[in-house]
Design a protein around this motif. Structure first.
Motif, short mmCIF file in Angstrom:
data_model
loop_
_atom_site.label_atom_id
_atom_site.label_comp_id
_atom_site.label_asym_id
_atom_site.label_seq_id
_atom_site.Cartn_x
_atom_site.Cartn_y
_atom_site.Cartn_z
N GLN A 404 52.50 40.52 30.48
CA GLN A 404 52.12 41.57 29.53
C GLN A 404 50.61 41.75 29.49
O GLN A 404 50.10 42.86 29.52
N THR A 407 48.93 43.68 32.36
CA THR A 407 49.04 45.13 32.25
C THR A 407 48.00 45.68 31.28
O THR A 407 47.32 46.67 31.54
N ARG A 408 47.88 45.00 30.15
CA ARG A 408 46.93 45.49 29.14
C ARG A 408 45.49 45.41 29.65
O ARG A 408 44.69 46.32 29.46
N GLU A 410 44.47 45.35 32.79
CA GLU A 410 44.24 46.33 33.86
C GLU A 410 44.05 47.73 33.30
O GLU A 410 43.17 48.47 33.74
N ALA A 411 44.89 48.09 32.32
CA ALA A 411 44.76 49.42 31.72
C ALA A 411 43.37 49.58 31.09
O ALA A 411 42.74 50.64 31.20
N GLU A 414 40.84 50.03 33.85
CA GLU A 414 40.97 51.39 34.39
C GLU A 414 40.34 52.41 33.44
O GLU A 414 39.69 53.37 33.88
N SER A 415 40.51 52.19 32.14
CA SER A 415 39.93 53.15 31.19
C SER A 415 38.41 53.07 31.21
O SER A 415 37.73 54.07 31.01
N ARG A 422 33.59 59.93 33.81
CA ARG A 422 33.39 61.05 32.88
C ARG A 422 31.92 61.24 32.54
O ARG A 422 31.43 62.34 32.42
N TYR B 67 56.06 47.05 36.19
CA TYR B 67 55.97 45.60 36.37
C TYR B 67 56.00 45.16 37.82
O TYR B 67 55.45 44.14 38.19
N ARG B 69 54.65 46.69 40.31
CA ARG B 69 53.66 47.46 41.09
C ARG B 69 52.97 46.66 42.17
O ARG B 69 52.71 47.17 43.26
N SER B 78 47.94 50.44 43.48
CA SER B 78 48.73 50.27 42.26
C SER B 78 47.85 50.54 41.06
O SER B 78 46.63 50.38 41.11
N ILE B 79 48.49 50.96 39.99
CA ILE B 79 47.76 51.31 38.77
C ILE B 79 48.61 50.87 37.59
O ILE B 79 49.83 50.84 37.68
N SER B 80 47.98 50.47 36.49
CA SER B 80 48.78 49.99 35.35
C SER B 80 49.58 51.16 34.76
O SER B 80 49.16 52.31 34.83
N GLU B 81 50.73 50.83 34.16
CA GLU B 81 51.60 51.90 33.65
C GLU B 81 50.98 52.62 32.46
O GLU B 81 51.41 53.71 32.11
N ILE B 82 50.00 52.01 31.83
CA ILE B 82 49.38 52.67 30.68
C ILE B 82 48.55 53.86 31.14
O ILE B 82 48.67 54.97 30.61
N THR B 83 47.73 53.64 32.16
CA THR B 83 46.93 54.74 32.71
C THR B 83 47.84 55.82 33.29
O THR B 83 47.63 57.02 33.04
N ASP B 109 59.15 46.70 26.84
CA ASP B 109 57.98 46.80 25.97
C ASP B 109 57.88 48.17 25.34
O ASP B 109 58.60 49.09 25.70
N VAL B 121 42.52 57.21 28.79
CA VAL B 121 42.98 56.33 27.71
C VAL B 121 41.81 55.97 26.81
O VAL B 121 40.80 55.43 27.27
N PHE B 124 44.84 51.78 23.19
CA PHE B 124 46.28 51.59 23.30
C PHE B 124 46.71 50.31 22.60
O PHE B 124 45.91 49.40 22.41
N MET B 126 50.20 47.58 22.33
CA MET B 126 51.42 47.23 23.04
C MET B 126 52.06 46.08 22.28
O MET B 126 51.35 45.27 21.68
#
Lengths: 424, 269
Positions: A404, A407-408, A410-411, A414-415, A422, B67, B69, B78-83, B109, B121, B124, B126
């Motif tokens: 979990q 994922t958080r 990485e997101a 990425e942001s 931007r 998951y 990816r 690969s890129i996280s599912e949130i983005t 989730d 984003v 977020f 989760m």
């Protein structure tokens, strides 16, 4: 349980603990390319001490400490060798769970777990423990240590550091501690001893500051996972050897800088780490951040920067003035969330963010660490006003949440990249 | 002709989306993940291309998310599912007005995402670790009620009276909770509604953490459940945008990001 089965259980815990450390080290050392050559000193140190049970520091009687607010200088001045007990092992967290409520901090539980297991060689023989009465959990843990048969000095910390009353309270507390030290080490704190201890410690801190400043470089010269390991080594390593090893690392990074080397991808987002302290082997979140392609360029934690950055400043080199100077150093710059006021912590974070060109902050709170959990609100607000994104992660020592969390993290990274695109 | 593909390998289903150079969704597909997720993912992609009559060579860039990816080596990136979710929702929801907040409930989730005008984003939240209140819980509950997942929506609207409080949205304890309620004499309609409200309450708390901004987009498999949608709209006191491609929004976002990555690379030469 019979003595026999208890002994077997202790042996099993000991083995598990060594395995956990070995696994963490393998990850830190082998899963990242191009580690600095001089980091080998630290990898070897951890391997010997935490996986193979070698002793660490040379010198006088070992005095365990449970907080950055316990002055190492006073212990050294009394002929002792300070060793920080704050533990990062999931194995020890599980042992400590027997003594603490379910919803309490992993670090405190693991530290109690360590003290209720067969002590590793680097803690043998432990003459006594200095436990600072900071958060409620550490305060009460001091009593549990005493019940287990350890000699504990409860170093009383005031709830506020801004007031004159708080400062005086702390000075008295430190003076009382200095006076009580001969009971633990067998020697008094002398003028000469304290002056030497202050100078030795500040030499180590100067080396650390050089390393810290090199992390301002762009592209980054050192990964945060290594920087945390260096900080963690200060917990138990011989002071002089540690200082030399840090200086060697600094020299290598200077060479790397001249060669145009980059420790991460040249455009890796720059992250500032704050909150509950990463303590080996629990470098879970820093590793996730750097595996996701960011680089930790600075931290505001008590297992690294908060422990090492500020040095004792002495006006008059006589004993009483030095003791008060030590007291001030361990109270005023401390940005622990146990204090009523959080202005200093905000200021420190914003300073670090600005001077290290930070693009995002990761705030780790150990589940059950109320003070860090509570302070997130105001810290996040201050960062938000300064336009700095912050990722809050509530976690503990268990590996369960890695999927979990990755994922958080990485997101978030990425942001940060999208944000940079931007703004360009 | 150039195409782009996004593959979202989730815990329950594999979703694939195929787009053209204008980010238009050409084809999409969802299949169960199963235990051989790698083979199933390859097959899902191949089947989609076959159905769309598109050759693999014309797919210029493939981006994986979800998951699985990192384990899907065939992907270019690969890129996280949130983005990916944010980008997909922004585009898919554009016709419904300005999407500012996205709710996604997946197999294991749930997330709330706040985005800016371009789908970046901003914040977020989760659920931590456990699968409480996610698609898995609906799955377990439907099984215990001996209903198909698709029937849950209808049962919700046949409710007479007030739904019972479901205290635990834990996927593991769903069974004992549901059986307990049946034993107390609650009807299946009442229990289904109770389940929807308890998930909605939990999700609303997650949304509150990131804040509501503009229109709210709800996707993921459970967004196909009209009963859950109604309960969530009530809890949030706001109408939700439910896309036609609720289950494949994230794969769609991954395909858009694939096109962007390809354009960046082409530009870089």
């Amino acid at each position: 349980m019979t003595d026999d089965s208890q002994a077997r259980r202790r042996e099993l815990v000991h083995k598990q603990n060594n395995r956990e450390a070995a696994h963490a080290l393998d990850q830190l050392e082998k899963e990242f390319p191009d580690n600095p050559e001089t980091m080998a000193y630290f990898y070897d140190l951890f391997r010997r001490v935490h996986c193979e049970d070698a002793p660490a520091a040379d010198g006088g009687p070992l005095i365990g400490t449970t907080c950055v607010q316990v002055p190492d200088e006073l212990i050294r001045a009394a002929g002792g060798t300070p060793v920080r007990l704050c533990n990062g092992a999931h194995t020890m967290d599980q042992v400590g769970s027997d003594m603490m409520p379910t919803k309490s901090c992993s670090l405190v539980k693991a530290t109690l777990g360590l003290l209720h297991s067969d002590l590793p060689a680097y803690l043998e023989p432990l003459k006594g423990i200095v436990n600072a009465t900071t958060c409620d959990q550490k305060t009460k843990a001091g009593r549990i240590m005493e019940e287990a048969g350890y000699t504990v000095h409860h170093l009383e910390v005031p709830p506020s550091k801004g007031s004159e009353a708080g400062r005086q309270y702390w000075r008295d507390s430190i003076r009382e501690f200095a006076a009580s030290l001969p009971g633990l080490t067998g020697r008094k704190v002398t003028r000469k001893g304290l002056a030497k201890a202050i100078l030795d410690n500040s030499r180590a801190q100067q080396a650390y500051r050089k390393l810290h400043r090199l992390r301002q470089e762009k592209p980054a010269l050192l990964l945060g996972k290594d920087a945390f390991l260096v900080g963690n080594a200060f917990f138990f390593d011989d002071l002089e050897r540690w200082t030399e090893a840090v200086e060697a690392l600094v020299a290598e990074l200077e060479r790397r800088k001249a060669d145009g080397f980059s420790a991460a991808q040249s455009r890796a987002p720059r992250v500032l780490f704050t909150g509950s302290p990463p303590v080996f082997p629990n470098l879970k979140v820093p590793v996730l951040i750097e595996q996701a392609g960011a680089v930790i360029v600075a931290d505001e934690t008590c297992s690294s920067n908060r422990m090492l950055y500020d040095a004792v400043t002495v006006d008059e080199w006589n004993l009483y003035d030095m003791v008060d100077a030590v007291a001030d150093r361990y109270l005023k710059p401390c940005t622990c969330p146990i204090f009523t006021n959080d202005d200093d912590r905000k200021r420190r974070l914003l300073d670090l963010a600005r001077s290290f060109d930070v693009e995002g902050v990761v705030y780790q709170a150990f589940a059950g660490c109320q003070v860090f959990e509570m302070e997130y609100r105001s810290i996040n607000q201050a960062l938000d006003e300064a336009g700095i994104p912050c990722l809050y992660i509530e976690t503990d020592y268990s590996p369960d949440d890695v999927g979990q969390l990755s994922t958080r993290v990485e997101a978030f990274i990425e942001s940060l990249k999208a944000r940079r695109r931007r703004s360009q | 002709m150039s195409f782009f593909a996004g593959i979202d390998i989730g815990s329950t289903a594999i979703k694939v989306a195929l787009t053209d150079e204008e980010d238009r969704l050409v084809a999409h597909k969802a299949t169960p993940t199963g235990s051989h997720f790698h083979r199933n993912a390859q097959e899902a992609l191949a089947a989609l291309l076959r159905e769309a009559g598109v050759s693999r060579e014309t797919v210029r860039f493939l981006t994986a998310t979800g998951y699985g990816r990192k384990l899907f080596r065939e992907a270019d990136e690969s890129i996280s599912e949130i983005t990916a979710n944010a980008i997909g929702a922004k585009k898919a929801g554009a016709e419904h007005g300005d999407i500012g907040t996205i709710i996604n409930i997946g197999g294991q989730d749930s997330k709330a995402i706040r985005v800016d005008d371009e789908g970046n984003v901003l914040q977020f939240a989760m659920n931590d670790k456990c699968a409480a209140g996610t698609g898995r819980f609906l799955d377990m509950a439907a099984r215990n009620l001996e209903l198909d997942l698709e029937e849950l929506g209808d049962y919700h609207f046949n409710l007479k009276g007030a739904p019972p409080d479901i205290n635990s949205t834990c996927a593991v304890f769903a069974e004992s909770e549901v059986i307990g309620l049946l034993a107390k004499g609650y009807s299946r309609e009442e229990i289904v509604a109770g389940i929807h409200y308890s998930i909605a309450k939990r999700t609303a708390r997650l949304v509150k953490r990131v804040g509501v901004n503009g229109r709210v987009y709800f996707d993921g498999g459970p967004a196909l459940n009209r009963g859950l949608v109604a309960a969530l709209e009530e809890e949030l006191m706001q109408e939700l945008v439910i896309p036609d491609i609720a289950q494949v929004t994230t794969a769609y976002g991954a395909a858009i990001l694939a096109r962007e990555a390809w354009a960046d690379e082409s530009m870089a030469g």
